[in-house]
Scaffold this active site. Structure first.
Site, PDB file in Angstrom:
ATOM      1  N   GLY A 102       0.832  -1.118  -0.082  1.00 33.68           N
ATOM      2  CA  GLY A 102      -0.021  -0.164  -0.078  1.00 33.68           C
ATOM      3  C   GLY A 102       0.968   1.161   0.048  1.00 33.68           C
ATOM      4  N   TRP A 144       2.384   2.854  -2.583  1.00 31.23           N
ATOM      5  CA  TRP A 144       1.812   3.872  -3.383  1.00 31.23           C
ATOM      6  C   TRP A 144       0.673   4.521  -3.183  1.00 31.23           C
ATOM      7  CZ3 TRP A 144       3.284   2.415  -9.158  1.00 31.23           C
ATOM      8  CH2 TRP A 144       4.710   2.242  -9.431  1.00 31.23           C
ATOM      9  N   ASP A 202      -5.352  -5.413  -6.008  1.00 29.06           N
ATOM     10  CA  ASP A 202      -4.203  -6.473  -5.761  1.00 29.06           C
ATOM     11  C   ASP A 202      -4.987  -7.836  -5.549  1.00 29.06           C
ATOM     12  OD1 ASP A 202      -1.154  -6.010  -5.018  1.00 29.06           O
ATOM     13  OD2 ASP A 202      -1.809  -7.657  -4.506  1.00 29.06           O
ATOM     14  N   ASP A 221      -7.504 -10.707  -9.170  1.00 25.34           N
ATOM     15  CA  ASP A 221      -6.648 -10.951  -9.983  1.00 25.34           C
ATOM     16  C   ASP A 221      -6.876 -10.081 -11.302  1.00 25.34           C
ATOM     17  OD1 ASP A 221      -4.878 -11.665 -12.125  1.00 25.34           O
ATOM     18  OD2 ASP A 221      -4.686 -13.691 -11.526  1.00 25.34           O
ATOM     19  N   ASP A 257       2.399  -1.096 -10.205  1.00 24.89           N
ATOM     20  CA  ASP A 257       3.824  -1.824  -9.930  1.00 24.89           C
ATOM     21  C   ASP A 257       3.419  -3.390  -9.802  1.00 24.89           C
ATOM     22  OD1 ASP A 257       6.170  -1.613  -8.699  1.00 24.89           O
ATOM     23  OD2 ASP A 257       5.520  -1.035  -6.676  1.00 24.89           O
ATOM     24  N   LYS A 284       5.617  -0.595 -14.180  1.00 21.92           N
ATOM     25  CA  LYS A 284       7.021  -1.345 -13.905  1.00 21.92           C
ATOM     26  C   LYS A 284       7.249  -2.278 -14.903  1.00 21.92           C
ATOM     27  CE  LYS A 284       7.437  -3.973  -9.958  1.00 21.92           C
ATOM     28  NZ  LYS A 284       7.717  -4.018  -8.791  1.00 21.92           N
TER      29      LYS A 284
END
Ligand SMILES: C[S@@+](CC[C@H](N)C(=O)[O-])C[C@H]1O[C@@H](n2cnc3c(N)ncnc32)[C@H](O)[C@@H]1O
Length: 222
Positions: free
Chosen positions: A64, A66, A92, A108, A133, A173
């Site tokens: 958490g 970010w 997430d 997911d 990320d 990312k």
């Protein structure tokens, strides 16, 4: 036996690096759940992406850090709690400890039902910034891992193409290695401006880097 000894050594070295890492110490002082906060902070401070009033979607948000950073950026006085000028939706696979003002979806991102859940929370509002990320569990087989990474990035781009404001931004990312050049090309096909950034807080040893796309070439939203 040999393998065990080697992995113990590696673990010890990692622990040593982690304990002495200035960003780990800084995160503890600043109340961030992870040093990752400083990666997004540097990207944001370099490009000026997140502004009060924004709707931000945080993909791969757990634990958490970010979301905590974005939350502070959207607070009138940069506070971790209290008034919030804007909205944050985090998602997430894993559970995430609540953050005041952050709507969290556990699931997911590759699954249609989870995407539908996210879209129902977005409620057709144009999104200002998507940050991702997300990182898959790595198998160590280069081609397999490159494909898994690329799939998550492609899905984040697809979501952004559909929900971002025309001048909105996507931060993802990525990893240097096979598949990187194709992902840069995909960003260039989708966004007017594409910037690769390796933040100082991203470990030198890691092939991790970030691609940022700003302004959609073919906006779907106003
Ligand atoms: C490096 S961590 C994110 C750290 C986070 N940005 C922070 O600041 O605390 C990567 C996260 O991506 C999540 N993730 C990986 N694949 C995912 C997927 N398919 N859907 C949703 N989350 C995923 C993992 O569960 C993990 O929590």
């Amino acid at each position: 036996m040999k393998i065990k000894t080697k992995s113990k050594k590696v673990n010890k070295a990692w622990l040593n690096d982690h304990v002495n890492d200035p960003y780990v110490k800084q995160a503890a002082r600043d109340g961030y759940r992870a040093r990752a906060a400083y990666k997004l902070k540097e990207i944001d401070e370099t490009l000026g992406l997140i502004k009060p009033g924004h709707l931000v979607v945080d993909l791969g948000s757990t634990p958490g850090a970010w979301s905590q950073y974005v939350r502070r950026r959207l607070s009138p006085a940069g506070a971790a709690v209290g008034a919030l000028n804007g909205a944050i939706i985090a998602l997430d696979l894993l559970p995430m400890e609540p953050i005041e003002g952050v709507v969290f979806i556990q699931g997911d991102f590759r699954e249609d039902s989870v995407l539908a859940q996210l879209e129902s929370v977005v409620q057709g509002r144009p999104v200002d910034v998507v940050v991702s990320d997300m990182a898959p569990n790595l198998s160590g087989v280069e081609n397999v891992d490159a494909a898994r990474i690329a799939h998550l990035v492609e899905l984040a781009i697809e979501f952004s193409q559909k929900h971002l404001k025309s001048e909105g931004a996507l931060v993802t990312k990525v990893f240097h290695g096979s598949g990187y050049t194709q992902l840069v090309q995909l960003f260039k096909d989708t966004f007017r401006v594409v910037k690769p950034i390796k933040p100082k807080s991203s470990r030198d040893k890691s092939s991790e880097t970030f691609l940022i796309g700003i302004g959609l070439k073919k906006p779907a939203q106003a």
